[in-house]
Design an enzyme around this catalytic site. Sequence first.
Site: not given
Ligand code: COA
Length: 258
Positions: A64, A109, A112, A132
């Site tokens: 999400a 999500g 999910e 989460e």
């Molecule tokens: N919501 C909003 N934006 C997200 C996102 C999320 N769940 N997951 C990734 N993004 C965005 C990042 O903020 C980034 O945006 P930006 O370029 O404007 O800064 C872009 O997507 C690329 O992500 P980035 O984190 O730079 O990629 P990465 O390869 O370094 O890391 C992940 C990948 C998946 C490990 C990392 O993005 C992450 O931990 N995301 C969140 C996962 C999460 O907690 N999901 C559950 C949400 S309830």
Amino acid sequence: MDRVIEIARDGFVATLTINRPDKLNALDTGVLHELLVAVNALADGGETRAAVLTGAGKAFVAGADIAAMATMPPADAKRFSELGHRVCARLETLPFPVIAAVNGFALGGGLELALASDFIYAADSAKLGLPEVTLAVIPGFGGTQRLSRRIGIARARELVFTGRMVLADEAARIGLVNEVVPLADLLERARATAAKIALAGPLAIANAKRVMLRGAGTSLDDACELESQAFAALFGTTDQKTGMAAFLAKEKATFTGT
Ligand code: COA
């Protein structure tokens, strides 16, 4: 706003792609609404016998949208969770199977959505998890319930409480994904399975899906009664007659869904 959900069709097989790669296909309210409309359109169109759900770029869905959730008051969070539930419930109860082709991160999500799909094929590079709690919330689109139904309560608890990601091989070992496929072959593999499903009697597939889903929430006796009713009803269809006659004549059957 540009469309985020793409629908491609090949015969009876539809592929839904979530296409917001700059945000790793994160789900905000707009994306979820669009997904709901797309899934409803597939259900109403009557031409789909199996679907593949995937993501564009390096993620399936990284969860999400955290930016959209960061300042949500509880009442908005409730509505957001309910919208996620509607999308997942619609996927889960479609009258045809959905295969999640997890091409990369399937987090929060994203996992999910994959759990609301019928089964998962994962790329060898995929990473799956429910992180989460590391954001001090819990899964809100069904993850606390569907993960344990898929892999058992103890493993689900460990994954929900730690928030750790599992790699594709471990995901296959614990029954979270059915098959691990090289990334380059993933879509082709998922579509090939979908195409095989599409050759079967569509009413049979719809009933098998419904009975397996509903049966899991009831006693074995009640579930077997559901099965008997569906089994019997299928003997009133044209496809049953076509299928069995074709077998006896050593021919290949073509089913019409009637
Ligand atoms: N919501 C909003 N934006 C997200 C996102 C999320 N769940 N997951 C990734 N993004 C965005 C990042 O903020 C980034 O945006 P930006 O370029 O404007 O800064 C872009 O997507 C690329 O992500 P980035 O984190 O730079 O990629 P990465 O390869 O370094 O890391 C992940 C990948 C998946 C490990 C990392 O993005 C992450 O931990 N995301 C969140 C996962 C999460 O907690 N999901 C559950 C949400 S309830």
